[in-house]
Design an enzyme around this catalytic site. Structure first.
Site, short mmCIF file in Angstrom:
data_model
loop_
_atom_site.label_atom_id
_atom_site.label_comp_id
_atom_site.label_asym_id
_atom_site.label_seq_id
_atom_site.Cartn_x
_atom_site.Cartn_y
_atom_site.Cartn_z
N GLY A 262 -6.09 -20.14 -21.24
CA GLY A 262 -6.61 -20.17 -19.92
C GLY A 262 -5.37 -19.85 -19.03
CB SER A 263 -2.23 -18.14 -19.45
OG SER A 263 -2.59 -17.38 -20.60
CB THR A 264 -6.36 -14.93 -16.68
OG1 THR A 264 -7.37 -15.84 -16.30
CG2 THR A 264 -6.47 -14.44 -17.95
N GLY B 147 -3.88 -19.46 -11.89
CA GLY B 147 -3.45 -20.90 -11.72
C GLY B 147 -2.41 -21.26 -12.38
N GLY C 50 -2.10 -21.98 -15.56
CA GLY C 50 -1.76 -21.28 -16.69
C GLY C 50 -0.98 -20.08 -16.66
CB SER D 251 -6.01 -34.17 -15.03
OG SER D 251 -6.50 -34.46 -13.72
CE1 TYR E 185 -10.72 -31.50 -15.49
CE2 TYR E 185 -9.92 -33.28 -14.06
CZ TYR E 185 -9.58 -32.22 -14.78
OH TYR E 185 -8.54 -31.45 -14.60
#
Length: 262
Positions: free
Chosen positions: A14-16, A18, A20, A139, A152
């Site tokens: 998930g590093s595209t 933010g 990440g 988190s 969440y």
């Protein structure tokens, strides 16, 4: 402290964008070769192009790791890694009694099971090579469950348990497994979330202050954390300097969690 990750290969899920993307940039700046992951080829190629000017090297590892097929695509692109950062996650506000079974499962599958899937694949090789770093991005919601998104919070609490359990699996092998507890962080998705809660008419600085005042008053930082501040902790934990830190939940939460230990 000079952190040198030259010769190491990292995968950040998930590093595209933010947090990440900030982590990927930070690891590359320390010399690592970093695999960038996202659901689509187009989004990954765009992110690699944007990250390219940083030091180190980037490679594309597209694939929806919530599915077996997508995970296989990532494994084929990056057969072996030294540093695994499980960052992929979803979040959003919803009234507790209106969250249906499918949504509970989606949060668990995305925020917990993807990390298990990645660890299950890459940990054996790390153990064989007697070196590895696994980090799960958790988190503050894992510890302080928000009333507006308990699904969440549940998923991030489970991720802490996953981390501790796999740290025991890696005991004595030279592989460390840790969680990073990120506090309220300034990303595009969080900006949308903030505006959902405080309204879309306020200027951003006012909206952020109102969000922190009303919804996150425990924060000692009293502002949103920048993604690069999360990345600094991840880069340190990926380094040889953190060789004695494992099984932990390390906080980059701006003092949000009101306890001495998580």
């Amino acid at each position: 402290m000079l952190i040198d990750l030259s010769g190491r290969t990292a995968l950040v899920t998930g590093s595209t964008q933010g947090i990440g993307a900030a982590i990927a940039a930070g690891l590359a700046a320390a010399g690592a070769r970093v695999a960038v992951n996202g659901r689509s080829v187009a989004s990954v190629e765009k992110a690699v192009g944007r990250l390219g000017p940083a030091a180190g090297a980037f490679l594309a590892a597209p694939g929806d790791i919530t599915t077996d097929e997508g995970a296989r695509s990532v494994f084929e692109a990056v057969p072996q890694v030294d540093i695994l950062v499980n960052n992929l996650g979803v979040f959003g506000a919803a009234p507790a009694l209106e969250i249906d079974d499918a949504e509970w499962r989606r949060y668990f599958d995305t925020n917990v099971l993807t990390a298990v899937r990645m660890i299950r694949h890459y940990l054996p090789g790390m153990k064989e090579r007697s070196w590895g770093r696994i980090q799960n991005i958790a988190s503050d919601s894992a510890v302080v469950i928000p009333a507006e998104m308990i699904h969440y919070g549940m998923s991030k609490t489970a991720l802490l348990a996953v981390t501790r359990g796999f740290a025991k699996e890696a005991a004595g092998t030279g592989v460390t497994v840790n969680s990073v507890i990120a506090g309220p962080t300034h990303t595009g998705g969080v900006e949308e979330f903030v505006r959902e809660l405080v309204g879309g008419d306020l200027p951003w600085d006012e909206a952020q202050r109102e969000f922190m005042r009303v919804h996150r008053p425990q924060s000692l930082l009293q502002r949103l954390i920048e993604p690069e501040e999360i990345a600094h902790m991840v880069v340190y934990l990926a380094s040889p300097f953190a060789s004695a830190t494992t099984g932990g939940a390390l906080r980059v939460d701006g003092g949000y969690v009101d306890s001495i230990l998580p």
